[in-house]
Write an enzyme that holds these catalytic residues in place. Structure first.
Site, PDB file in Angstrom:
ATOM      1  N   PRO A   1       9.958   2.979   8.957  1.00 25.42           N
ATOM      2  CG  PRO A   1      12.042   2.199   8.262  1.00 25.42           C
ATOM      3  CD  PRO A   1      11.384   2.979   9.344  1.00 25.42           C
TER       4      PRO A   1
ATOM      5  CB  ALA B   1      -5.294  -4.539  22.393  1.00 24.45           C
ATOM      6  N   GLY B   2      -5.329  -2.306  19.745  1.00 25.13           N
ATOM      7  CA  GLY B   2      -6.204  -1.448  18.963  1.00 25.13           C
ATOM      8  C   GLY B   2      -6.034   0.011  19.344  1.00 25.13           C
TER       9      GLY B   2
ATOM     10  CE  LYS C   1      -0.854  -6.334  22.778  1.00 19.98           C
ATOM     11  NZ  LYS C   1      -0.894  -5.262  21.767  1.00 19.98           N
TER      12      LYS C   1
ATOM     13  CB  SER D   1       3.728   1.136   8.333  1.00 20.98           C
ATOM     14  OG  SER D   1       4.203   0.420   7.219  1.00 20.98           O
TER      15      SER D   1
END
Length: 256
Positions: free
Chosen positions: A200, A111-112, A37, A171
């Site tokens: 999911p 990020a984003g 990250k 999602s």
């Protein structure tokens, strides 16, 4: 594939959970996986970051965070407001290369979105991918509005000569609406790249053992899983729209 970059079309759309699913699938196949990250924003030093969460869910060997900024802003803005040194694309690329020396797969989670700025010079995750020559997986939301942001991200990648592996729905809702169902067919066209998975909704709340067992079923073979894009799209295909004449007649009958 040694390094894979994970970006999204925006924030809060499931990038970390998709990264964890990629890591879990690769780990289950016997690969040593690292999650990188570059910049974490909006968390205190003692809070769990995205790399930590991906490792917790997936069982990946390594989680690394290069910088953390306290305010929930774009990394470049958050660094400037905190009076801290920003993360630069060359630093991220160097860190990924070093991890790749000791791991079979390095997942770099942005990020984003793709072009969110890391620093005052305008460095972005796209620059990281270009420096590494790494392919990019784009995480997208399921519903209305996703086609435009997906197409824009794909266009930005093509303009920079960066390979897009495909898109993953971050999602997938329990009860998908009409837009989400139609988007399963339309997303590959918008992205000019294959649909490579659907995670999911709520998957991040699973216990790690359950998450690791299920993750390969959310990703297509190109990402190491067994998810069937055609079968999934067929399962959720929307019903055919009634003919105009039939719809009009039904409306008139109802009015009477």
């Amino acid at each position: 594939m040694t390094v894979l970059v994970v970006t999204g079309t925006g924030t809060e759309i499931g990038k970390t959970v998709v990264t964890a699913a990629l890591a879990a699938t690769a780990t289950a196949a016997g690969l040593r996986v690292a999650v990188l990250k570059p910049a974490q924003t909006g968390l205190r030093p003692d809070e769990t970051g995205d790399a930590d969460e991906a490792v917790r869910l997936s069982g990946a060997v390594t989680g690394t965070e290069l910088a953390r900024f306290p305010e929930p802003l774009a990394p470049g803005t958050a660094a400037r407001r905190a009076g801290m040194a920003p993360v630069r694309p060359d630093e991220v690329a160097d860190a990924a290369r070093k991890l790749a020396e000791e791991h079979d797969l390095v997942l770099v989670e942005g990020a984003g979105g793709l072009l969110v700025r890391f620093d005052e010079a305008g460095g972005t995750l796209a620059d990281v991918a270009a420096l590494l020559g790494a392919p990019v997986v784009v995480v997208v939301p399921a519903g209305l509005g996703t086609l435009n942001s997906t197409a824009l991200t794909a266009e930005a990648l093509r303009a920079r000569g960066i390979e897009q592996s495909g898109v993953v729905v971050g999602s997938w809702p329990d009860a998908p609406d009409l837009a989400a169902r139609c988007n399963l067919a339309d997303l590959p066209t918008a992205a000019d790249a294959p649909l490579l998975g659907a995670v999911p909704a709520g998957a991040g709340a699973l216990a790690p053992e359950a998450f690791r067992a299920a993750a390969p079923g959310w990703l297509a073979p190109a990402l190491g899983g067994g998810w069937d894009a055609a079968g999934f799209a067929e399962r959720f295909a929307p019903p055919a729209r009634a003919a105009e004449s039939g719809a009009t007649g039904a409306g008139a009958a109802g009015a009477r």
